[in-house]
Design an enzyme around this catalytic site. Structure first.
Site, PDB file in Angstrom:
ATOM      1  N   SER A   1      65.800 -99.669  23.831  1.00 22.28           N
ATOM      2  CA  SER A   1      66.371-100.123  22.574  1.00 22.28           C
ATOM      3  C   SER A   1      66.503 -98.933  21.638  1.00 22.28           C
ATOM      4  O   SER A   1      65.967 -97.862  21.901  1.00 22.28           O
ATOM      5  CB  SER A   1      65.459-101.183  21.933  1.00 22.28           C
ATOM      6  OG  SER A   1      65.891-101.516  20.634  1.00 22.28           O
ATOM      7  N   HIS A   2      67.160 -99.149  20.523  1.00 21.10           N
ATOM      8  CA  HIS A   2      67.266 -98.112  19.495  1.00 21.10           C
ATOM      9  C   HIS A   2      65.967 -97.971  18.712  1.00 21.10           C
ATOM     10  O   HIS A   2      65.794 -97.024  17.971  1.00 21.10           O
ATOM     11  CB  HIS A   2      68.411 -98.444  18.537  1.00 21.10           C
ATOM     12  CG  HIS A   2      69.748 -98.323  19.179  1.00 21.10           C
ATOM     13  ND1 HIS A   2      70.259 -99.260  20.031  1.00 21.10           N
ATOM     14  CD2 HIS A   2      70.669 -97.338  19.104  1.00 21.10           C
ATOM     15  CE1 HIS A   2      71.442 -98.879  20.450  1.00 21.10           C
ATOM     16  NE2 HIS A   2      71.723 -97.708  19.904  1.00 21.10           N
TER      17      HIS A   2
END
Length: 131
Positions: free
Chosen positions: A9-10
């Site tokens: 994920s970011h």
């Protein structure tokens, strides 16, 4: 059979939270969860090298199940695949499923079966099955 689930994920906080939840629910020695959110500098973003490093540290795993949330996280997961050896690529599965539900469904299923196709199918159906 040892299976590794990679959460991409970011945000490191997002993958840390998912990892904690899944580990508490799954609690199986056959399944290892890796939180690979954010960049190497701890910023928002994604980093294919974090995925490569996870593959290197999960050498006992016979399969890598990769879940990514958005655009560049998916691109990082695809780039990491391209950087792996052919033998590692054969064990690497980027799964088109919701990050939370897919990883949860995969971890639970991986704890009770070694059937990779079944694990992937459950992860892909997780959003519609109400996992």
């Amino acid at each position: 059979m040892k299976k590794s689930i990679f959460l991409v994920s970011h945000s490191q906080e997002i993958t840390d939270g998912i990892k904690k939840m899944v580990e508490q629910m799954a609690q199986k020695e056959e399944v290892a969860i890796y939180s690979l959110g954010g960049t190497s500098e701890g910023e928002l973003g994604s980093d294919p090298i974090k995925i490569i490093d996870a593959v290197a540290s999960a050498t006992e795993s016979e399969v890598y199940l990769v879940f990514a949330d958005l655009g560049s996280a998916i691109l990082s997961a695809e780039l990491a695949f391209d950087m792996l050896s052919e033998a590692e690529q054969e064990k690497y599965h980027l799964i088109d499923a919701p990050l939370v539900e897919g990883a949860f469904a995969a971890a639970i299923t991986a704890g009770i079966t070694d059937d990779i196709e079944q694990i992937i199918a459950e992860a892909k159906q997780s959003g519609v099955k109400g996992w």
